[in-house]
Design a protein around this motif. Structure first.
Motif, short mmCIF file in Angstrom:
data_model
loop_
_atom_site.label_atom_id
_atom_site.label_comp_id
_atom_site.label_asym_id
_atom_site.label_seq_id
_atom_site.Cartn_x
_atom_site.Cartn_y
_atom_site.Cartn_z
N VAL A 117 1.00 -1.26 -0.30
CA VAL A 117 -0.31 -0.20 0.11
C VAL A 117 1.03 1.12 0.06
O VAL A 117 0.53 2.16 -0.69
CB VAL A 117 -1.17 -0.20 1.11
CG1 VAL A 117 -1.94 1.24 0.93
CG2 VAL A 117 -2.33 -0.75 1.59
N PHE A 118 2.02 1.05 0.82
CA PHE A 118 2.64 2.87 0.29
C PHE A 118 3.67 2.48 -0.12
O PHE A 118 4.02 3.77 -0.43
CB PHE A 118 3.87 2.14 2.29
CG PHE A 118 3.43 2.40 2.84
CD1 PHE A 118 1.46 2.62 3.90
CD2 PHE A 118 3.97 1.96 3.94
CE1 PHE A 118 1.80 3.23 4.71
CE2 PHE A 118 4.16 2.62 5.84
CZ PHE A 118 2.51 2.92 6.14
N LYS A 119 4.06 1.56 -1.29
CA LYS A 119 4.30 1.50 -1.77
C LYS A 119 3.26 2.29 -3.17
O LYS A 119 3.91 2.62 -4.26
CB LYS A 119 4.73 -0.12 -3.04
CG LYS A 119 6.15 0.25 -4.20
CD LYS A 119 6.21 -1.59 -3.89
CE LYS A 119 6.76 -1.57 -5.35
NZ LYS A 119 7.28 -3.15 -5.67
N ALA A 120 2.18 1.62 -3.24
CA ALA A 120 1.94 1.60 -4.37
C ALA A 120 1.13 3.50 -4.47
O ALA A 120 1.01 4.27 -5.36
CB ALA A 120 0.32 1.12 -4.00
N ALA A 121 0.99 3.96 -2.95
CA ALA A 121 1.06 5.23 -3.10
C ALA A 121 2.48 5.97 -3.04
O ALA A 121 2.52 8.09 -2.77
CB ALA A 121 0.35 5.99 -1.33
N GLY A 122 3.13 5.39 -2.77
CA GLY A 122 4.56 6.55 -3.43
C GLY A 122 5.38 6.55 -2.06
O GLY A 122 6.19 7.52 -2.25
N THR A 123 4.59 5.91 -0.57
CA THR A 123 5.34 6.59 0.37
C THR A 123 7.21 5.79 -0.22
O THR A 123 7.93 5.81 0.70
CB THR A 123 5.24 6.05 1.41
OG1 THR A 123 3.92 7.10 1.03
CG2 THR A 123 5.49 6.55 2.83
N LEU A 124 6.75 4.83 -0.33
CA LEU A 124 8.10 3.74 -0.63
C LEU A 124 8.48 2.70 -2.31
O LEU A 124 7.46 3.09 -3.02
CB LEU A 124 7.97 2.72 0.67
CG LEU A 124 8.66 3.03 1.51
CD1 LEU A 124 7.25 1.54 2.58
CD2 LEU A 124 9.01 3.09 2.88
N LYS A 125 9.95 2.43 -2.24
CA LYS A 125 9.62 2.22 -3.55
C LYS A 125 10.64 0.76 -3.87
O LYS A 125 10.84 0.18 -2.17
CB LYS A 125 9.91 3.19 -4.45
CG LYS A 125 9.58 4.77 -5.11
CD LYS A 125 10.50 4.78 -5.27
CE LYS A 125 10.08 6.70 -5.83
NZ LYS A 125 10.45 8.08 -6.48
N GLY A 126 10.39 0.21 -4.47
CA GLY A 126 11.69 -1.30 -4.54
C GLY A 126 11.32 -2.76 -4.35
O GLY A 126 9.79 -2.66 -4.16
N GLU A 127 11.76 -3.16 -3.38
CA GLU A 127 11.20 -4.50 -2.93
C GLU A 127 11.79 -4.56 -1.37
O GLU A 127 12.37 -4.22 -0.71
CB GLU A 127 11.50 -5.67 -4.00
CG GLU A 127 11.05 -5.84 -5.17
CD GLU A 127 9.62 -5.40 -6.21
OE1 GLU A 127 8.84 -6.12 -4.59
OE2 GLU A 127 9.29 -4.57 -6.22
N LEU A 128 11.18 -5.55 -1.04
CA LEU A 128 11.45 -5.60 0.59
C LEU A 128 12.16 -7.22 0.47
O LEU A 128 12.56 -8.05 -0.10
CB LEU A 128 10.19 -6.44 1.15
CG LEU A 128 9.80 -5.01 1.84
CD1 LEU A 128 8.07 -6.38 2.76
CD2 LEU A 128 10.29 -4.07 3.08
N PRO A 129 13.64 -6.85 1.13
CA PRO A 129 14.08 -7.56 1.22
C PRO A 129 14.14 -8.97 1.92
O PRO A 129 13.51 -9.00 2.99
CB PRO A 129 15.92 -7.22 2.83
CG PRO A 129 15.29 -5.35 2.09
CD PRO A 129 13.76 -5.80 1.96
N ALA A 130 14.05 -9.95 1.37
CA ALA A 130 13.49 -11.30 1.98
C ALA A 130 13.81 -11.78 3.03
O ALA A 130 13.22 -12.53 3.49
CB ALA A 130 14.16 -12.71 0.83
N ASP A 131 14.89 -11.15 3.61
CA ASP A 131 15.21 -11.72 5.46
C ASP A 131 15.28 -10.62 6.10
O ASP A 131 15.05 -10.87 7.59
CB ASP A 131 16.96 -12.11 5.91
CG ASP A 131 17.21 -11.30 5.10
OD1 ASP A 131 17.26 -10.45 4.99
OD2 ASP A 131 18.82 -10.71 5.72
N LEU A 132 13.94 -9.67 6.16
CA LEU A 132 14.08 -8.26 7.01
C LEU A 132 12.66 -9.38 8.41
O LEU A 132 13.16 -8.67 9.51
CB LEU A 132 13.00 -7.63 6.08
CG LEU A 132 12.07 -6.36 7.61
CD1 LEU A 132 13.66 -6.09 8.25
CD2 LEU A 132 11.39 -5.45 6.13
#
Length: 331
Positions: A303-318
């Motif tokens: 949701v944050f990504k779609a709203a432009g708050t964040l970009k990219g992908e999440l690290p798999a081990d977060l």
């Protein structure tokens, strides 16, 4: 032979003494949290009741007046653990390659969009062209707020003026009519003098989120994040950290009067504000990291990504569940 045994005994004594000395002077767990937001109450209770210490942990608390303080401190290795830290900030840290792991969800969204009682605004959709008070950019509450305004009403950041400030300042802005609306927690609204007559709630972020996502699960806005080095160096203590946090959660739920007393002292809160916080302890705080929680966090990222708050992908081990799962066996 006797001489050798004496030397061996002396050597063993020195080794044991050295180990004890090392343990006694081991670096404490450095814990940071934001003292002007949702994490204030949880942190104050953790400190006052010494839940970390009761688990045998040495701890040093660091307080940050700015919402982005804990994430900045994690990035610079100034702290080992931040709880109630901004979810958006935690996502951003991991994307930047900072060696951190998310170990629990700790704060649930609990904010309202409010206006003055005589305001002509009656819907969040009427905020176009208005001045809207929110926490500074980087706050997960603001991330949720901007996302729902976009998702439900098509309001981009350029369509209204975001006025940033901590919550006491936002309440002041609203009362003085420096903003047309503000996003604040109910605990802050309750501390506005004659709030029942002066302030009107037009919606909650939780309701707006559910409307946007078509789901019944409210988003988390605060999480517990640990430096990977500390987790690697202290594998047995990680579960104790989570156990202490779960005990603090249970204490607050069972002892609202104690929460009130602690907040009045630590946060300089009024009786009414502290009481409201104590009564709403379980609607604001949690310590959970089950598979469903992680799914909700992943969805929030999208949701944050779609709203432009964040970009990219999440690290798999977060997301790192082991300390939380292990904490279930810790008393």
């Amino acid at each position: 032979m006797k001489s050798f045994r004496s030397v061996l005994k002396a050597a063993c004594t020195l080794v044991i003494a050295g180990a004890c000395l090392t343990s006694a002077y081991a670096a404490p767990l450095r814990v940071g949290y934001w003292t002007s937001g949702t994490s204030l109450g949880f942190g104050a209770v953790l400190e006052a009741q010494k839940f970390f210490e009761k688990q045998g942990l040495q701890v040093q608390f660091l307080h940050f007046p700015d919402v982005n303080g804990p994430t900045t401190a994690l990035a610079s290795n100034a702290i080992d653990l931040a709880f109630g830290t901004s979810l958006a900030g935690a996502f951003s840290l991991s994307q930047q390659g900072v060696p951190v792991r998310m170990v629990a969800a700790t704060q649930i969204v609990d904010a309202e969009i409010v206006v003055l009682a005589d305001s002509p605004i009656h819907s969040a959709g009427e905020l176009r062209g208005k001045k809207v008070g929110m926490s500074p950019i980087g706050s997960a509450t603001t991330g949720v707020g901007t996302a729902v305004l976009d998702g439900n009403y098509g309001l981009k950041l350029a369509d209204y003026r975001l006025v940033a400030g901590d919550e006491p300042r936002l309440a002041q802005f609203l009362v003085q009519k420096n903003v047309d609306a503000a996003v604040m927690r109910p605990t802050t609204v309750a501390q506005v003098p004659d709030s029942a007559q002066k302030v009107r709630v037009i919606t909650t972020l939780s309701d707006q989120w559910k409307q946007m996502t078509k789901a019944n699960t409210p988003p988390y806005i605060g999480v517990a994040v640990m430096r990977s080095e500390w987790l690697k160096d202290n594998p047995a203590d990680a579960a104790k950290v989570l156990a202490a946090m779960r005990q603090a959660l249970a204490f607050g739920a069972a002892n609202p009067d104690a929460v009130v007393a602690i907040l009045k002292k630590a946060g300089n809160m009024s009786d009414e504000g502290a009481r409201f916080y104590g009564d709403h302890w379980t609607t604001m705080n949690t310590v959970s990291f089950k598979s469903g929680d992680i799914d909700t966090l992943k969805r929030t990222f999208e949701v944050f990504k779609a709203a432009g708050t964040l970009k990219g992908e999440l690290p798999a081990d977060l997301f790192y569940q082991k300390p939380y799962l292990d904490s279930e066996a810790v008393k």
